[in-house]
Design a protein around this motif. Sequence first.
Motif, PDB file in Angstrom:
ATOM      1  N   SER A 118      -0.060  14.481  -8.003  1.00  0.00           N
ATOM      2  CA  SER A 118       0.458  15.738  -7.480  1.00  0.00           C
ATOM      3  C   SER A 118       0.694  16.755  -8.595  1.00  0.00           C
ATOM      4  N   ARG A 119       0.253  17.968  -8.364  1.00  0.00           N
ATOM      5  CA  ARG A 119       0.527  19.050  -9.305  1.00  0.00           C
ATOM      6  C   ARG A 119       1.856  19.718  -8.991  1.00  0.00           C
ATOM      7  N   GLN A 120       2.294  19.594  -7.749  1.00  0.00           N
ATOM      8  CA  GLN A 120       3.610  20.106  -7.374  1.00  0.00           C
ATOM      9  C   GLN A 120       4.622  18.984  -7.562  1.00  0.00           C
ATOM     10  N   ARG A 121       5.678  19.234  -8.251  1.00  0.00           N
ATOM     11  CA  ARG A 121       6.659  18.198  -8.559  1.00  0.00           C
ATOM     12  C   ARG A 121       7.727  18.083  -7.474  1.00  0.00           C
ATOM     13  N   THR A 122       7.410  18.584  -6.275  1.00  0.00           N
ATOM     14  CA  THR A 122       8.337  18.497  -5.154  1.00  0.00           C
ATOM     15  C   THR A 122       7.584  18.046  -3.909  1.00  0.00           C
ATOM     16  N   LEU A 123       8.134  17.055  -3.217  1.00  0.00           N
ATOM     17  CA  LEU A 123       7.578  16.598  -1.950  1.00  0.00           C
ATOM     18  C   LEU A 123       8.442  17.166  -0.829  1.00  0.00           C
ATOM     19  N   ARG A 124       7.811  17.902   0.101  1.00  0.00           N
ATOM     20  CA  ARG A 124       8.565  18.559   1.170  1.00  0.00           C
ATOM     21  C   ARG A 124       8.205  17.968   2.521  1.00  0.00           C
ATOM     22  N   TRP A 125       9.238  17.761   3.350  1.00  0.00           N
ATOM     23  CA  TRP A 125       9.035  17.325   4.725  1.00  0.00           C
ATOM     24  C   TRP A 125      10.050  18.052   5.585  1.00  0.00           C
ATOM     25  N   ALA A 147       0.828  -1.207   0.000  1.00  0.00           N
ATOM     26  CA  ALA A 147       0.000   0.000   0.000  1.00  0.00           C
ATOM     27  C   ALA A 147       0.865   1.260   0.000  1.00  0.00           C
ATOM     28  N   LEU A 148       1.964   1.244   0.754  1.00  0.00           N
ATOM     29  CA  LEU A 148       2.864   2.402   0.775  1.00  0.00           C
ATOM     30  C   LEU A 148       3.507   2.631  -0.593  1.00  0.00           C
ATOM     31  N   ALA A 149       3.901   1.535  -1.245  1.00  0.00           N
ATOM     32  CA  ALA A 149       4.490   1.668  -2.579  1.00  0.00           C
ATOM     33  C   ALA A 149       3.471   2.225  -3.567  1.00  0.00           C
ATOM     34  N   LEU A 150       2.251   1.718  -3.509  1.00  0.00           N
ATOM     35  CA  LEU A 150       1.200   2.215  -4.399  1.00  0.00           C
ATOM     36  C   LEU A 150       0.860   3.670  -4.087  1.00  0.00           C
ATOM     37  N   ALA A 151       0.930   4.042  -2.808  1.00  0.00           N
ATOM     38  CA  ALA A 151       0.637   5.428  -2.423  1.00  0.00           C
ATOM     39  C   ALA A 151       1.658   6.388  -3.029  1.00  0.00           C
ATOM     40  N   TYR A 152       2.926   5.962  -3.081  1.00  0.00           N
ATOM     41  CA  TYR A 152       3.953   6.813  -3.699  1.00  0.00           C
ATOM     42  C   TYR A 152       3.650   7.016  -5.187  1.00  0.00           C
ATOM     43  N   LEU A 206       9.678  15.041  -7.355  1.00  0.00           N
ATOM     44  CA  LEU A 206       8.733  13.974  -7.657  1.00  0.00           C
ATOM     45  C   LEU A 206       8.671  13.737  -9.166  1.00  0.00           C
ATOM     46  N   PRO A 207       8.791  12.493  -9.599  1.00  0.00           N
ATOM     47  CA  PRO A 207       8.550  12.183 -11.007  1.00  0.00           C
ATOM     48  C   PRO A 207       7.049  12.180 -11.275  1.00  0.00           C
ATOM     49  N   ASP A 208       6.674  12.046 -12.540  1.00  0.00           N
ATOM     50  CA  ASP A 208       5.253  11.869 -12.820  1.00  0.00           C
ATOM     51  C   ASP A 208       4.873  10.410 -12.616  1.00  0.00           C
ATOM     52  N   GLY A 209       3.606  10.086 -12.829  1.00  0.00           N
ATOM     53  CA  GLY A 209       3.133   8.736 -12.548  1.00  0.00           C
ATOM     54  C   GLY A 209       3.860   7.666 -13.336  1.00  0.00           C
TER      55      GLY A 209
END
Length: 314
Positions: free
Chosen positions: A186-193, A174-179, A200-203
């Motif tokens: 995502s419209r933003q190509r960056t994941l921030r934490w 599920a975690l892999a599929l969520a990524y 972020l790549p596209d699908g």
Amino acid sequence: MTPALERAWRWTRRLAPWVLAALVLGLVAQQARAVDWPAVGQALRQMPPWRLAAAAGLAVLSYAVYAGFDLVGRHLTRHRLSVPRTLGTAAISYAFNLNFGALVGGLAMRLRLYTRWGVQAPTVAKVIALSMTTNWLGYLWVSGAVLLASPPRLPGDWAPGDAVLRAIGALMVALALAYVALCAASRQRTLRWRTHALALPDGRQAVVQALMGGVSWGLMGAIVWVLFAGQADYPTVLGALLMAAVAGVITHVPAGLGVLEAVFVATLSGQVNATEVLAAVLAYRAAYYLLPLALALPAYALSEVAARRRSPQH
């Protein structure tokens, strides 16, 4: 969360890795005392050359796939280092990573080689992050699939049961599929934490990451499986390897020395004689750790020479 719970959580996060490391290292020491090492050496000498050659061939293929992880970073960061040099840099760094740890190979060596070829350090950091994501994304779904389809038979003292293992497997998938879903939506190509950011790549590219990461782990399992020569089925061997990988990360032992062997012996003790298990795992070390390192050392030296000649200061 109350201040007391926050403090308890901080202490738990600090202590848990050390507790797990102590458990794994205790298992290593317990297994090592019971090994008939002369018999292991005899089993290694009796291993057919064709089997060793097959393992080495699969190791070359696995390294090629792993080196391809950096092509994902090359595509997304658009750095201009050529494909052959990108692959060579990744392969050399991976050999150092396996034998000397992630800080030396995965980080320092990659940074050294890429910057010598003119790639900027922030770009190198993005390439490293994407490579790590590809690797562990593959780990998540492959491990999850193994736990769902064929939970490993762990020793009775610390076996959580098939139902628990399958639940963990479902969570990992599920975690892999969520990524992948996040990358697709995502419209933003960056994941921030916090202060960290991940491109972020596209699908479609995320699916490629998942496939590449999965193939890499699958080939690693195939190397060990070939060396067992049919004494253990492939899902069981792959499951043991996946558990050993996490145990190695937890203990921070360079090359997972002793950890890999202990996990395999504990997992396969009901199917294969411990002597045969250790012989196969040591042959795997030779094919996947030592042989690539023997090639990576002169390749690194040649890369340094070529980079110096290219530098305007020389």
